[in-house]
Enzyme design. Sequence first.
Site, PDB file in Angstrom:
ATOM      1  CD  GLU A 297      -2.587  -0.923   2.781  1.00 47.81           C
ATOM      2  OE1 GLU A 297      -3.090   0.150   3.155  1.00 47.81           O
ATOM      3  OE2 GLU A 297      -2.556  -1.950   3.478  1.00 47.81           O
TER       4      GLU A 297
ATOM      5  CE  LYS B 279       5.577   5.570   6.847  1.00 48.24           C
ATOM      6  NZ  LYS B 279       4.741   6.617   7.406  1.00 48.24           N
TER       7      LYS B 279
ATOM      8  NE  ARG C  67      -2.351   2.239  12.270  1.00 52.25           N
ATOM      9  CZ  ARG C  67      -1.550   1.247  12.659  1.00 52.25           C
ATOM     10  NH1 ARG C  67      -0.281   1.497  12.938  1.00 52.25           N
ATOM     11  NH2 ARG C  67      -2.026   0.029  12.777  1.00 52.25           N
TER      12      ARG C  67
ATOM     13  CD  GLU D 240      -1.634   7.615   8.139  1.00 55.30           C
ATOM     14  OE1 GLU D 240      -1.707   6.478   8.661  1.00 55.30           O
ATOM     15  OE2 GLU D 240      -0.624   8.339   8.218  1.00 55.30           O
TER      16      GLU D 240
END
Lengths: 527, 336
Positions: A224, A226, A231, A271
């Site tokens: 994936e 970043k 987070r 995120e």
Amino acid sequence: MKAFAALLDRLVYSPGRNTKLQLMQEYFRTTPDPDRGWALAALTDGLPFSFPVRRTIVELMDKRLDAELFRLSRDYVGDTAETVALLWPDTEAQGDPPRLSEVVSRLGLIDAQELGDVIASWLDRLDATGRWALLKLLTGALRVGVSARLAKTAVAGMAGHSVDDVEEVWHALSPPYQPLFDWLEGHAERPDIAGAPVFRPLMLAHALEDSELADLDIGEFSVEWKWDGIRVQIVAGRGEVRLYSRTGDEIGASFPELISMFRFDAVIDGELLVLRDGKVAPFNDLQQRLNRKSVTRAMLERYPAHVRLYDALLIDGEDLRPLPFIERRRRLERWHAEVRPPRTDVSELIAVADKEELHRIWRETRGAGIEGLMLKRRASPYLAGRPRGHWYKWKRAPITLDCVLMYAQRGSGRRSSYYSDYTFGAWKELPDGSLELVPVGKAYSGYTDAELIVLDRWIRNNTVERFGPVRAVRPALVLEVAFDAVQRSTRHRSGVAMRFPRIHRIRWDKPAEEAERLDTLVGLIEG
Amino acid sequence: MIAFEDWLQLTEAGLYCAPGGFHIDPSRPVDRAVITHGHSDHARGGHGAVLATPETVKVMQARLGKDSAGRFQPQPLNDPLRHGDVTIRLHPAGHILGSAQIELTYRGQRAVVSGDYKRTPDPTCALFELVPCDLFVTEATFGLPVFRHEPDWREIGRLLASVQAFPERTHLIGCYGLGKCQRLLALLRRAGYDRPIYLHGALKSMTDLYIACGQSFGELVLVSEAGRGLAGEIVLCPPSALKDRWSRRLADPVTAFASGWMRVRGRARQRGVELPLVISDHADWPQLIETIAETGAEEVWVTHGREEALVYQLGRMGKRARALALLGREDEEAED
């Protein structure tokens, strides 16, 4: 209160993490309930009160000491509460020191008129350190250099548990945490958290080392992007919604547009980003939204929040954590398609044929304004903490620039006799064509122990001025600094600040005049 | 009745007794000096003649050299000495080994110049002796009511508890080499600590001198002879060595500092130590006030320290008080 005061007194002066842990563990082991539970509350989420006692204690002191002597003392000490703690007459004979639990339960019910008398009666029964600790406690904020997580790590360690075991149950408990201590000491079962909207400990990724990459079988991993946000864990159910940060702090109040929209029963990992027209905004934009108690309509419009989801821990009461990543991911996608929570999407999986392609994609991340790649083992369950071999973050290659060492500061703890924190600069061209060195960043990592010793010696031999723990050095040593990005900064004279800088190499061979110009850094500013 | 200023004056070198023709603790070389104690801001070299207690003479000769004064005259405590129209008599000040208050009598007036002093009993020096007088000259190092030194046994107890709690680390205590170091050694032994105590080389000569004067401190070992590590042990060093490269040989040291200043957190943080110990060889605020009151002196001169609060407080007590602001006195506790 005596043991608690002694603990706080040691903690404020102890820089080392292990020392702090040892001190706290010793306290939790030897202090009875419920005192230790209230201490744990004070060190983590805080106590359920906070009194603005400054005026009160100054009035109390006025009855006990000449005002001019108080003024002179206050000027010297610099802090009103500490001054009062030191000046209060020693009358320990008037009874045993109050217990922490006695203080907490009395304060819970107190009304404003009696506060002064009650504080005075406690101060009469404490020594200087006890009085200082009491006054600190009353203000609600201890500020003794201990994070909530470190305090939890200490209690967990009492019984050989990891901090994540404590985090798992933490949010279902409240002070003075009797069930927690009962469990840790083996007198009771683990506290039950089913159905409570509590934070679950996160699974974290390791930074990918070059050497590890060679051994990875890329076919076993999902890839994936970043994302450059923070987070978060969304916990929703039974009409309640919580938004937790990586460390388990509740940050929902700063993001009402998210909290008000989530109506489901799940614990989801993702995120938090600012997203404009489908594009991820720079991290700086997200920062405008963090740590705000109230949010204006303008803020909501200017910095619209969004959560990019990448994992599911629980859905409709079912614990998915034992399932392999790829299965959790499938459930997440299915759930998202059904529920369609607004202001969310699911993080894209990148199709990668082989390692060569993976390398190519990684090399292109900087150009695409993306922070790097995440590699997640498809078969891995969701494991709390930072287990080895499951999740990797592969940050884009850093930029390196040659800068000139300007100031060095002594480190703390183990490094307190070394100059280990470095401020470095780049050359700024002045209107008259001459060059001036301006600071652009500060780093305290990246060098080896052997290099630290040599740097320390060089700094001591090339000092031109000293300000307390800081030395200004001759502008003669070039450091190759690696960093992730350059941001605009109003705090630095140079107008720029580096993100995640570290010392990459010491360029003993390079003359300082040949180091980088400030213009180069300005040209690297993103967003 | 004459004024004190008629016979005790302030010159550029410090306090001067005119009818006796001598200075007390002068800050620059003079013909004749009477010295209260051996700390470097009181005892300097280059005087023509020095009068002091036998121990102070030994300290001065050891630190400054045998020839650091034209002539040394050891003067025992409590033994009156007539010098012109002035009678000099030395009394214990309780500060460090050999420290003395200087009693001066002239034409029926009695002045006591106390130097640095404390009332707390100290196993390494004679207890302070109260001398009734008309003029008392006092220090004010800790001249603020926030300074109340903790009982020394309690501070030693905190240190020993820490040694027990962190057996894998060295406890490194910064302390001044003359007085504080030896008092700590004696206090540790009194508290029952019987392991060898390790010393930085700079602390050896004064400790040897104390031993030669009859003190005993049990087993002492120089760090340079003990090798590296020393986990679980107590090491004493001068304050300057706490953050020096020298300390790197020790096992992750818990740094401690023994001084009256450690009572105030800002000062302790400035030092950057992990374990501040409030142990002082100076009078704290209650001792200053009590001592001045007990001497019965109507006039008080304050030599150095935080004199503003003390002068103010003495005014409230109905005393004539005056700050001398003597030059050359250290703000820190008698630094080496």
